[in-house]
Scaffold this motif. Structure first.
Motif, PDB file in Angstrom:
ATOM      1  N   SER A   1      42.596  58.953  22.479  1.00  0.00           N
ATOM      2  CA  SER A   1      41.150  59.027  22.291  1.00  0.00           C
ATOM      3  C   SER A   1      40.580  60.394  22.633  1.00  0.00           C
ATOM      4  O   SER A   1      39.490  60.753  22.169  1.00  0.00           O
ATOM      5  CB  SER A   1      40.451  57.960  23.145  1.00  0.00           C
ATOM      6  N   GLU A   2      41.314  61.186  23.433  1.00  0.00           N
ATOM      7  CA  GLU A   2      40.800  62.489  23.845  1.00  0.00           C
ATOM      8  C   GLU A   2      41.076  63.574  22.810  1.00  0.00           C
ATOM      9  O   GLU A   2      40.226  64.436  22.563  1.00  0.00           O
ATOM     10  CB  GLU A   2      41.439  62.898  25.185  1.00  0.00           C
ATOM     11  N   ASN A   3      42.245  63.557  22.198  1.00  0.00           N
ATOM     12  CA  ASN A   3      42.611  64.639  21.275  1.00  0.00           C
ATOM     13  C   ASN A   3      43.048  64.166  19.893  1.00  0.00           C
ATOM     14  O   ASN A   3      43.426  64.978  19.051  1.00  0.00           O
ATOM     15  CB  ASN A   3      43.713  65.508  21.885  1.00  0.00           C
ATOM     16  N   SER A   4      43.008  62.839  19.664  1.00  0.00           N
ATOM     17  CA  SER A   4      43.383  62.237  18.378  1.00  0.00           C
ATOM     18  C   SER A   4      44.834  62.506  17.982  1.00  0.00           C
ATOM     19  O   SER A   4      45.193  62.407  16.810  1.00  0.00           O
ATOM     20  CB  SER A   4      42.445  62.714  17.252  1.00  0.00           C
ATOM     21  N   GLU A   5      45.685  62.841  18.962  1.00  0.00           N
ATOM     22  CA  GLU A   5      47.102  63.011  18.692  1.00  0.00           C
ATOM     23  C   GLU A   5      47.774  61.642  18.598  1.00  0.00           C
ATOM     24  O   GLU A   5      47.376  60.697  19.284  1.00  0.00           O
ATOM     25  CB  GLU A   5      47.763  63.827  19.802  1.00  0.00           C
ATOM     26  N   PRO A   6      48.787  61.506  17.726  1.00  0.00           N
ATOM     27  CA  PRO A   6      49.487  60.217  17.622  1.00  0.00           C
ATOM     28  C   PRO A   6      50.218  59.878  18.913  1.00  0.00           C
ATOM     29  O   PRO A   6      50.698  60.763  19.629  1.00  0.00           O
ATOM     30  CB  PRO A   6      50.471  60.445  16.465  1.00  0.00           C
ATOM     31  N   ILE A   7      50.301  58.592  19.216  1.00  0.00           N
ATOM     32  CA  ILE A   7      50.994  58.115  20.403  1.00  0.00           C
ATOM     33  C   ILE A   7      52.260  57.387  19.966  1.00  0.00           C
ATOM     34  O   ILE A   7      52.194  56.273  19.435  1.00  0.00           O
ATOM     35  CB  ILE A   7      50.109  57.160  21.233  1.00  0.00           C
TER      36      ILE A   7
ATOM     37  N   ASN B   1      42.325  46.774  13.043  1.00  0.00           N
ATOM     38  CA  ASN B   1      41.702  48.085  12.906  1.00  0.00           C
ATOM     39  C   ASN B   1      42.762  49.060  12.421  1.00  0.00           C
ATOM     40  O   ASN B   1      43.868  49.106  12.979  1.00  0.00           O
ATOM     41  CB  ASN B   1      41.152  48.580  14.248  1.00  0.00           C
ATOM     42  N   ALA B   2      42.437  49.849  11.408  1.00  0.00           N
ATOM     43  CA  ALA B   2      43.426  50.788  10.863  1.00  0.00           C
ATOM     44  C   ALA B   2      43.746  51.891  11.861  1.00  0.00           C
ATOM     45  O   ALA B   2      44.874  52.370  11.925  1.00  0.00           O
ATOM     46  CB  ALA B   2      42.909  51.392   9.559  1.00  0.00           C
ATOM     47  N   ILE B   3      42.750  52.302  12.636  1.00  0.00           N
ATOM     48  CA  ILE B   3      42.928  53.338  13.658  1.00  0.00           C
ATOM     49  C   ILE B   3      42.547  52.758  15.009  1.00  0.00           C
ATOM     50  O   ILE B   3      41.462  52.205  15.178  1.00  0.00           O
ATOM     51  CB  ILE B   3      42.056  54.580  13.373  1.00  0.00           C
ATOM     52  N   ILE B   4      43.428  52.885  15.963  1.00  0.00           N
ATOM     53  CA  ILE B   4      43.163  52.414  17.316  1.00  0.00           C
ATOM     54  C   ILE B   4      43.376  53.575  18.273  1.00  0.00           C
ATOM     55  O   ILE B   4      44.416  54.243  18.230  1.00  0.00           O
ATOM     56  CB  ILE B   4      44.074  51.234  17.692  1.00  0.00           C
TER      57      ILE B   4
ATOM     58  N   TYR C   1      56.962  48.677  18.151  1.00  0.00           N
ATOM     59  CA  TYR C   1      56.624  49.977  18.722  1.00  0.00           C
ATOM     60  C   TYR C   1      56.169  50.925  17.614  1.00  0.00           C
ATOM     61  O   TYR C   1      56.664  50.865  16.480  1.00  0.00           O
ATOM     62  CB  TYR C   1      57.832  50.594  19.427  1.00  0.00           C
ATOM     63  N   SER C   2      55.254  51.837  17.971  1.00  0.00           N
ATOM     64  CA  SER C   2      54.823  52.853  17.012  1.00  0.00           C
ATOM     65  C   SER C   2      55.901  53.910  16.840  1.00  0.00           C
ATOM     66  O   SER C   2      56.676  54.181  17.753  1.00  0.00           O
ATOM     67  CB  SER C   2      53.513  53.505  17.482  1.00  0.00           C
ATOM     68  N   ASN C   3      55.938  54.518  15.645  1.00  0.00           N
ATOM     69  CA  ASN C   3      56.936  55.555  15.386  1.00  0.00           C
ATOM     70  C   ASN C   3      56.425  56.909  15.888  1.00  0.00           C
ATOM     71  O   ASN C   3      55.404  56.993  16.566  1.00  0.00           O
ATOM     72  CB  ASN C   3      57.308  55.587  13.898  1.00  0.00           C
ATOM     73  N   ASP C   4      57.124  57.975  15.546  1.00  0.00           N
ATOM     74  CA  ASP C   4      56.772  59.303  16.054  1.00  0.00           C
ATOM     75  C   ASP C   4      55.394  59.761  15.607  1.00  0.00           C
ATOM     76  O   ASP C   4      54.783  60.624  16.241  1.00  0.00           O
ATOM     77  CB  ASP C   4      57.812  60.333  15.608  1.00  0.00           C
ATOM     78  N   ASP C   5      54.896  59.205  14.495  1.00  0.00           N
ATOM     79  CA  ASP C   5      53.568  59.562  13.997  1.00  0.00           C
ATOM     80  C   ASP C   5      52.498  58.582  14.444  1.00  0.00           C
ATOM     81  O   ASP C   5      51.347  58.655  13.995  1.00  0.00           O
ATOM     82  CB  ASP C   5      53.580  59.636  12.464  1.00  0.00           C
ATOM     83  N   GLY C   6      52.849  57.635  15.327  1.00  0.00           N
ATOM     84  CA  GLY C   6      51.883  56.694  15.866  1.00  0.00           C
ATOM     85  C   GLY C   6      51.636  55.463  15.021  1.00  0.00           C
ATOM     86  O   GLY C   6      50.742  54.666  15.337  1.00  0.00           O
TER      87      GLY C   6
END
Length: 390
Positions: A30-36, A81-84, A49-54
């Protein structure tokens, strides 16, 4: 430029195809919009689990999601939600109220009582096995399979392992190969050195093996260590710690369940700069210099029907190979996602592979793509590229 545009278009089309088959969400900071990466969602009977791109693919009927990731606040969502976006537990560790803790006591206690606090009966897991290797930061190997793992007690058996009787306490089955590609030739001296069989391969699957290894670091001469609680909420504590001895330096993070006295998330970074390089000879007599680099091990657990069972086990790192005056960096990552857990009375698997061999030596060397596995952009690009064999 045209090639890049075509690739981006292809990737969007691929994601669109995935989305038509299931729900696709992306987990961001939420702070930098980087994938988790490695954000976890536990459905009624499946761990994802999410992949390397979140990105995570979910069944279309998914709802009431709980999403967690190391270093972030757990969030719950009733609808798709498409983006979390997940909020970090802390922005700057220097601003966090620090509470010192005896990390040696915690890790030693969990190891001593391991079989009491984690599930210790025969079990079978549906798994996703994923392995990647890179040479000089270019992907050179990718293997993703679905399969099963049977465990006799979810505990590493040192006696059987010493005699290579792995089948007595762990068996693995490969049901389908989703992706398999290698650009590594058997004649390569340095390329793919991290693919060499490791004596720790089976051990690294088991958390008690890792706990025994890190507890050894406390016992070495002149060992120094410290632990600090950086977050304490509900029944869980997030603890960061350091261990330093003449052999190695490590820094780690655990999430400790205070009531049940279990570690439900574990990550340890190994600084192995103190290890010297050494000479290695190939089968044909060629000699190269090998230097181990830094690495990471990580584990997650969750409570199901009153028992703590694994959801992921992984390791990654790099090494250096020098041959004929040329130095090359070799990176690797291996992880197992334990998607489904079930108790069993079975004493093994019908189609077990040979764990004394490398995984890909047990399977047909052919690529069988399946859209149930969502690749990262780097992985998809590697799969789409022609190899020297083609």
């Amino acid at each position: 430029m045209l090639q890049k545009k075509l690739y981006n278009t292809l990737f969007i089309l691929i994601l669109g195809f995935y989305n038509a088959q299931s729900l696709k969400i992306r987990i961001l900071d939420s702070e930098n919009s980087e994938p988790i990466p490695h954000a976890r969602i536990i459905l009624s009977n499946t761990v994802l689990y999410s992949n390397d791109d979140g990105f995570i693919l979910l069944p279309e009927t998914s709802k009431n999601l709980e999403i967690s990731a190391s270093g972030y606040q757990t969030e719950k969502f009733a609808n798709y939600n498409a983006i979390i976006k997940l909020k970090p537990l802390y922005k700057d560790i220097d601003e966090v109220k620090i509470i010192n803790v005896d990390i040696k006591k915690i890790l030693s206690d969990v190891l001593k009582n391991y079989e009491k606090r984690y599930y210790d009966q025969p079990s079978i897991y549906d798994i996703v096995y994923r392995q990647k290797n890179s040479d000089d930061d270019n992907l050179s190997f990718l293997l993703i399979t679905n399969g099963k793992i049977w465990m006799e007690s979810n505990t590493y058996n040192y006696k059987d392992a010493l005699n290579k009787r792995f089948d007595n306490f762990i068996q693995m089955e490969i049901d389908s190969v989703k992706y398999f590609k290698s650009t590594i030739s058997e004649d390569d001296i340095c390329k793919g050195q991290s693919l060499n069989r490791s004596k720790d391969f089976v051990g690294n699957i088991f958390f008690n093996y890792e706990l025994a290894r890190v507890n050894y670091y406390f016992k070495t001469k002149n060992a120094k260590f410290s632990g600090r609680i950086i977050n304490d909420s509900n029944d869980e504590q997030t603890i960061v710690y350091k261990i330093s001895n003449p052999e190695i330096d490590v820094t780690g993070t655990i999430v400790y369940q205070k009531i049940d006295k279990t570690i439900i998330h574990y990550e340890l970074q190994y600084d192995q700069a103190k290890y010297p390089s050494y000479k290695v000879k190939t089968k044909n007599g060629s000699e190269y210099e090998f230097k181990v680099g830094n690495g990471v091990t990580y584990y997650d657990f969750y409570k199901k029907d009153g028992k703590y069972v694994p959801s992921i086990s992984g390791t990654k790192g790099y090494s250096y190979c020098t041959y004929d005056g040329n130095k090359q960096k070799n990176s690797f990552s291996r992880e197992i996602i334990f998607q489904k857990f079930s108790e069993t009375q079975a004493i093994g698997l019908e189609r077990k592979i040979d764990l004394t061999k490398r995984i890909w030596e047990n399977i047909p060397k052919q690529e069988k793509q399946n859209n149930s596995i969502l690749l990262s952009q780097e992985e998809q690009k590697f799969i789409d590229e022609k190899s020297y064999q083609e």
